[in-house]
Design an enzyme around this catalytic site. Structure first.
Site, short mmCIF file in Angstrom:
data_model
loop_
_atom_site.label_atom_id
_atom_site.label_comp_id
_atom_site.label_asym_id
_atom_site.label_seq_id
_atom_site.Cartn_x
_atom_site.Cartn_y
_atom_site.Cartn_z
N HIS A 123 -2.64 9.48 -4.65
CA HIS A 123 -3.88 9.58 -3.90
C HIS A 123 -4.94 10.18 -4.82
O HIS A 123 -4.62 10.92 -5.76
CB HIS A 123 -3.65 10.50 -2.69
N ASP A 200 3.00 16.50 -3.91
CA ASP A 200 2.08 16.19 -2.84
C ASP A 200 2.92 15.73 -1.66
O ASP A 200 3.43 14.61 -1.64
CB ASP A 200 1.11 15.10 -3.30
N GLN A 203 2.51 13.12 3.06
CA GLN A 203 3.22 12.13 3.88
C GLN A 203 4.67 12.53 4.14
O GLN A 203 5.20 12.32 5.23
CB GLN A 203 3.18 10.75 3.20
N LYS A 226 -1.38 15.63 9.39
CA LYS A 226 -0.45 14.52 9.19
C LYS A 226 0.84 14.72 9.98
O LYS A 226 1.69 13.83 10.02
CB LYS A 226 -0.08 14.40 7.70
N CYS A 364 -7.71 5.49 -0.65
CA CYS A 364 -7.90 6.54 -1.66
C CYS A 364 -6.87 6.43 -2.78
O CYS A 364 -6.40 7.44 -3.32
CB CYS A 364 -7.86 7.93 -1.04
#
Length: 407
Positions: A123, A200, A203, A226, A364
């Site tokens: 991202h 990261d 998700q 999220k 993104c």
């Protein structure tokens, strides 16, 4: 134990409406998940009953707000398997968490000629902060390539690792394709050359069971919105010894011990990285989102989402002109695709006319789209409250749209 999806859906008020005269089918969960009523009510209750600044007040409201705020921190510690509650830092979101690490760890430990490794799957929030850092200090940014299925090429990653690698920052799960990266192996290889690793987890936090101690990552970032929580709130996990070695990210209240015009001394972690009045109400409400996940069960959520993904993939793959992107062997419930000869925005607008919410565009991840030589995709992403019947509606609508092009 099978889930009672209708009972789950009943606790999400937003799902029970019509859009453009059709019952809403919300399939934009990778962008943000919807919020159960318990989260909404907790936020409302805080502002009606407990609204006060935290940590510094001696009165009852401040004490109540502080206890609830820190209760959420403790729940997050357990949720991600952190060793200590002090290793949990509140931020505005995954983006700020990554920027914090780039600004604090990066500016102290990454020097001219050093190397930072990311991947093609990233991202923008896990690309731009490292570009800014490398440009500022004269470091080198390296990028792991991917194959046509949307999986990183591990052998190429190994070639990129050198004694100059100071940090590997990689997405745990791709927001655009759903690919699950082999992060355990990545972390082990990076640590072998003395590099730190940031994940990261924007998700993965909602789709996978997270245990940061087992993973042995140095940093892990995710966003509340999220995972059924409020927007504008995120978490940065860091190992104590690494966080303690880093300078503050911002200056202000709460992050200090003593201030004089001659010198300032800084607070202990996590408060060293939490300058100013935090997002108190949303932190308190986030506890209810995590309780929702714990009550339903992460495994049950994942199993249901995987069933939806498999069903949707099989159904939509039968449509003439359907082109999938992201066919990794190991992935979460994200289905990105194009209809041959059609712009993804047009497909998204036609789906919206039928009450179906999907995401369109580059998500993104422009470098990733460039890798596939496309502008963007249509992305349907599934959550625990989605149903097989909703997948059927997606299939029927996409089939009709594809037939319009094939006429």
């Amino acid at each position: 134990m099978s889930l009672n999806i209708q009972d789950i859906r009943a606790s999400f008020p937003i799902l029970h409406q019509e859009v453009n005269g059709k019952p809403l089918v919300y399939l934009d969960n990778a962008a943000t998940t919807q919020k159960p009523l318990s989260v909404i009510e907790a936020l409302d209750y805080y502002y009606k009953t407990d609204n006060s600044n935290i940590h510094r007040g001696a009165h009852t409201l401040a004490d109540r707000a502080t206890r609830k705020y820190e209760n959420t921190r403790e729940l997050i510690q357990k949720f991600i398997g952190a060793k200590e509650v002090e290793e949990v830092i509140f931020t505005k979101g995954t983006t700020e968490s990554i920027n914090l690490v780039a600004s604090s760890f990066g500016r102290k430990f990454v020097k001219k000629g050093d190397e930072v490794i990311i991947s093609t799957l990233e991202h923008h929030s896990n690309i731009v902060p490292w570009q800014l850092l490398c440009e500022e200090v004269g470091a080198i940014l390296k990028v792991i390539p991917i194959n046509d299925k949307g999986e990183i090429i591990f052998e190429e990653f190994e070639k990129l690792l050198t004694s100059k690698t100071k940090l590997v920052s990689i997405v745990h799960v791709s927001n655009a394709l759903g690919t699950i990266n082999p992060v355990e192996e990545i972390i082990a290889k990076a640590h072998a050359v003395g590099a730190k690793v940031m994940l990261d987890g924007a998700q993965s936090s909602s789709h996978l069971t997270i245990d940061v101690q087992k993973l042995d990552c140095d940093f892990f970032a995710f966003s509340a919105h999220k995972i059924y929580g409020p927007t504008g709130l995120g978490v940065l996990y860091g190992k104590r010894e690494v966080l303690e070695s880093m300078p503050p990210y911002q200056g202000g209240g709460e992050m200090i011990k003593e201030v004089s015009f001659e010198k300032t001394t800084f607070n202990e972690i996590p408060f060293k990285f939490e300058a100013g009045t935090p997002n108190i109400g949303d932190v308190i409400a986030f506890e209810k989102a995590l309780e929702f996940v714990n009550t339903v069960g992460k495994k049950q959520i994942v199993d249901h989402e995987n069933e939806l993904l498999a069903y949707a993939t099989e159904k939509l793959s039968s449509i003439k002109g359907f082109i999938p992107y992201g066919t990794a062997d190991n992935k979460v419930s994200v289905l990105s695709f194009l209809i041959q000869g059609m712009h993804p925005f047009d497909v998204g607008m036609m789906l919206d006319a039928g009450g179906i919410a999907v995401r369109t565009g580059h998500h993104c991840t422009q470098p990733l789209m460039n890798r596939f030589r496309i502008e963007g995709t249509v992305r349907a992403s599934f959550s625990v409250y989605n149903t097989l019947e909703e997948v059927d509606r997606l299939y029927e609508s996409v089939s009709k749209i594809a037939k319009l092009k094939n006429k």
